[in-house]
Write a protein that holds these residues in place. Sequence first.
Motif, PDB file in Angstrom:
ATOM      1  N   LEU A   8       0.830  -1.203   0.000  1.00  0.00           N
ATOM      2  CA  LEU A   8       0.000   0.000   0.000  1.00  0.00           C
ATOM      3  C   LEU A   8       0.868   1.258   0.000  1.00  0.00           C
ATOM      4  N   VAL A   9       1.917   1.287   0.827  1.00  0.00           N
ATOM      5  CA  VAL A   9       2.800   2.451   0.883  1.00  0.00           C
ATOM      6  C   VAL A   9       3.504   2.649  -0.458  1.00  0.00           C
ATOM      7  N   ASP A  10       3.915   1.563  -1.087  1.00  0.00           N
ATOM      8  CA  ASP A  10       4.555   1.682  -2.400  1.00  0.00           C
ATOM      9  C   ASP A  10       3.597   2.275  -3.426  1.00  0.00           C
ATOM     10  N   ARG A  11       2.324   1.877  -3.364  1.00  0.00           N
ATOM     11  CA  ARG A  11       1.324   2.412  -4.304  1.00  0.00           C
ATOM     12  C   ARG A  11       1.118   3.899  -4.080  1.00  0.00           C
ATOM     13  N   VAL A  12       1.031   4.318  -2.823  1.00  0.00           N
ATOM     14  CA  VAL A  12       0.856   5.741  -2.530  1.00  0.00           C
ATOM     15  C   VAL A  12       2.065   6.539  -3.022  1.00  0.00           C
ATOM     16  N   SER A  13       3.257   6.008  -2.806  1.00  0.00           N
ATOM     17  CA  SER A  13       4.469   6.684  -3.251  1.00  0.00           C
ATOM     18  C   SER A  13       4.481   6.859  -4.764  1.00  0.00           C
ATOM     19  N   GLN A  14       4.058   5.826  -5.484  1.00  0.00           N
ATOM     20  CA  GLN A  14       4.008   5.916  -6.938  1.00  0.00           C
ATOM     21  C   GLN A  14       2.954   6.910  -7.396  1.00  0.00           C
ATOM     22  N   LEU A  15       1.797   6.911  -6.746  1.00  0.00           N
ATOM     23  CA  LEU A  15       0.716   7.816  -7.134  1.00  0.00           C
ATOM     24  C   LEU A  15       1.125   9.279  -7.019  1.00  0.00           C
ATOM     25  N   LEU A  16       1.786   9.618  -5.902  1.00  0.00           N
ATOM     26  CA  LEU A  16       2.103  11.012  -5.624  1.00  0.00           C
ATOM     27  C   LEU A  16       3.555  11.364  -5.924  1.00  0.00           C
ATOM     28  N   ALA A  17       4.290  10.415  -6.497  1.00  0.00           N
ATOM     29  CA  ALA A  17       5.676  10.650  -6.915  1.00  0.00           C
ATOM     30  C   ALA A  17       6.505  11.256  -5.794  1.00  0.00           C
ATOM     31  N   ALA A  18       6.404  10.630  -4.628  1.00  0.00           N
ATOM     32  CA  ALA A  18       7.141  11.120  -3.470  1.00  0.00           C
ATOM     33  C   ALA A  18       7.430   9.961  -2.528  1.00  0.00           C
ATOM     34  N   GLU A 109       7.814  17.805  -1.488  1.00  0.00           N
ATOM     35  CA  GLU A 109       8.372  19.132  -1.784  1.00  0.00           C
ATOM     36  C   GLU A 109       7.296  20.190  -2.030  1.00  0.00           C
ATOM     37  N   GLY A 110       6.083  19.959  -1.482  1.00  0.00           N
ATOM     38  CA  GLY A 110       5.012  20.943  -1.613  1.00  0.00           C
ATOM     39  C   GLY A 110       4.286  20.903  -2.939  1.00  0.00           C
ATOM     40  N   ARG A 111       4.501  19.858  -3.755  1.00  0.00           N
ATOM     41  CA  ARG A 111       3.901  19.826  -5.090  1.00  0.00           C
ATOM     42  C   ARG A 111       2.402  19.567  -5.060  1.00  0.00           C
ATOM     43  N   THR A 112       1.924  18.794  -4.108  1.00  0.00           N
ATOM     44  CA  THR A 112       0.513  18.396  -4.091  1.00  0.00           C
ATOM     45  C   THR A 112      -0.369  19.556  -3.659  1.00  0.00           C
ATOM     46  N   ASP A 113      -1.376  19.855  -4.474  1.00  0.00           N
ATOM     47  CA  ASP A 113      -2.322  20.932  -4.167  1.00  0.00           C
ATOM     48  C   ASP A 113      -3.518  20.343  -3.429  1.00  0.00           C
ATOM     49  N   LEU A 114      -3.603  20.595  -2.135  1.00  0.00           N
ATOM     50  CA  LEU A 114      -4.689  20.021  -1.339  1.00  0.00           C
ATOM     51  C   LEU A 114      -6.037  20.628  -1.676  1.00  0.00           C
ATOM     52  N   GLY A 115      -6.044  21.743  -2.354  1.00  0.00           N
ATOM     53  CA  GLY A 115      -7.308  22.381  -2.703  1.00  0.00           C
ATOM     54  C   GLY A 115      -7.844  21.979  -4.057  1.00  0.00           C
ATOM     55  N   ASP A 116      -7.177  21.052  -4.748  1.00  0.00           N
ATOM     56  CA  ASP A 116      -7.608  20.638  -6.080  1.00  0.00           C
ATOM     57  C   ASP A 116      -8.579  19.464  -5.975  1.00  0.00           C
ATOM     58  N   PRO A 117      -9.890  19.684  -6.219  1.00  0.00           N
ATOM     59  CA  PRO A 117     -10.862  18.596  -6.068  1.00  0.00           C
ATOM     60  C   PRO A 117     -10.741  17.536  -7.156  1.00  0.00           C
ATOM     61  N   ASP A 118      -9.979  17.829  -8.234  1.00  0.00           N
ATOM     62  CA  ASP A 118      -9.861  16.892  -9.344  1.00  0.00           C
ATOM     63  C   ASP A 118      -8.537  16.136  -9.339  1.00  0.00           C
ATOM     64  N   ASP A 119      -7.825  16.191  -8.236  1.00  0.00           N
ATOM     65  CA  ASP A 119      -6.556  15.480  -8.146  1.00  0.00           C
ATOM     66  C   ASP A 119      -6.848  13.995  -7.919  1.00  0.00           C
ATOM     67  N   GLU A 120      -6.836  13.250  -9.011  1.00  0.00           N
ATOM     68  CA  GLU A 120      -7.180  11.827  -8.956  1.00  0.00           C
ATOM     69  C   GLU A 120      -6.196  11.039  -8.105  1.00  0.00           C
ATOM     70  N   ALA A 121      -4.923  11.385  -8.222  1.00  0.00           N
ATOM     71  CA  ALA A 121      -3.902  10.655  -7.464  1.00  0.00           C
ATOM     72  C   ALA A 121      -4.095  10.838  -5.960  1.00  0.00           C
ATOM     73  N   LEU A 122      -4.375  12.085  -5.542  1.00  0.00           N
ATOM     74  CA  LEU A 122      -4.573  12.339  -4.119  1.00  0.00           C
ATOM     75  C   LEU A 122      -5.825  11.627  -3.609  1.00  0.00           C
ATOM     76  N   ALA A 123      -6.901  11.664  -4.401  1.00  0.00           N
ATOM     77  CA  ALA A 123      -8.141  10.997  -3.979  1.00  0.00           C
ATOM     78  C   ALA A 123      -7.924   9.499  -3.798  1.00  0.00           C
ATOM     79  N   THR A 124      -7.159   8.900  -4.700  1.00  0.00           N
ATOM     80  CA  THR A 124      -6.877   7.468  -4.581  1.00  0.00           C
ATOM     81  C   THR A 124      -5.997   7.196  -3.368  1.00  0.00           C
ATOM     82  N   ALA A 125      -5.033   8.091  -3.110  1.00  0.00           N
ATOM     83  CA  ALA A 125      -4.165   7.930  -1.934  1.00  0.00           C
ATOM     84  C   ALA A 125      -4.984   7.997  -0.646  1.00  0.00           C
ATOM     85  N   VAL A 126      -5.981   8.879  -0.600  1.00  0.00           N
ATOM     86  CA  VAL A 126      -6.847   8.971   0.574  1.00  0.00           C
ATOM     87  C   VAL A 126      -7.636   7.676   0.759  1.00  0.00           C
ATOM     88  N   ASP A 127      -8.115   7.098  -0.349  1.00  0.00           N
ATOM     89  CA  ASP A 127      -8.814   5.810  -0.257  1.00  0.00           C
ATOM     90  C   ASP A 127      -7.890   4.720   0.281  1.00  0.00           C
TER      91      ASP A 127
END
Length: 374
Positions: A8-18, A109-127
């Motif tokens: 699971l951690v590897d998948r999250v890392s790949q999704l968010l490139a971090a 490095e601050g790349r992820t925009d927490l205010g972007d409702p269409d960030d598919e990678a972040l939504a999947t990481a939250v799941d």
Amino acid sequence: MRDELQELVDRVSQLLAAPATLEDAEFTLLAFCAHDGRAGTGMDAVRTRSILTRGSPPETRRWFEEFGIARAERPLRTPADPDAGILTRLVIPVRHAGRTHGYLWLLDEGRTDLGDPDDEALATAVDLAAEAGRMLAGHEPADGPLDLALRSALAGSGTARDRAPRTLADRLGAGAAQLLVALAPAGGVLPAGWQPPRAGAVSAVLDDDGDRVAVLVLLGSTGDLRPATALTAAALPSLPAGSSAGLSAVRTGFAELAGQWAEARAAARVAAAVEEFAPVAHWAELGAWRAITTLPGPDPAVRALLAEPVLARTAEVFLDCAGSASRAAAALGIHRQTLYYRLGRVAEVTGVDLASGADRLLLHTALRAARLLG
């Protein structure tokens, strides 16, 4: 479970490139992804210490908890502290049943925009963080793409939620007849180690207001509910006494899953509160109770009456009997004169006119709403 958490951690890392790290609520290291130069800088003093010592000291925990991570229900960002050698972090709380069981940390490095409702990678990481929460809470993880798709359709956000019905349609058939079952354990908590139904079904454990299990059941035809009733009959005995279940209306395809989930949950609420429906209620058979489930609560006019259980019960039975004094008195096991006395007290307490159809409707719906809310 450790292998599943590592994957699971590897998948999250790949999704968010971090680089990602998973720790429990006590900041004990559970899993981390291998760092390489393609995923940001990836290392700071805190991450290095966590990996080398399998945890973090109390002062590090206090520093991060000052930013509200223990109370957070959504992803948040903690700031950098150059003097202490700390980089900014994306923190995804790992929660289940209203409790924080750990944290996913990403040095993005601050790349992820927490205010972007269409960030598919972040939504999947939250799941995936929610899946980790179920694992850490001792529940069987949903281990397939269909389980994750169902969870995203019912409780996800943004593009992950929008994509989920297509995933289900691609795997199960766009025109499949189906319904949703809501399993509601008494007390809102699933037994430790409980496993959701798997055979012939897709299951997801949701914890928006206590554990609820959504089960997607495929049907041979829109009129054949036997697979759903059999599954429900098999699942309820494994839940605490007093648990209930609700069945949604049948649909073809997966475009209306959110509406079906609302129907199934409402039916489960009615099954838990109304003896004639217990322990399983079907949305299509609820009649007037369907409208009652949409009310936020009883009308203020009946609040004083709710403090008088005998009078409230008398009024509800009288209205259930369509205003027939003889039927109501028989149902309550009292003399008709006693019934008239109580109804007079109901009118005094509430100010309603029981000879008025509109007042009767108000009183009846309010009493039913009160019963549904316990």
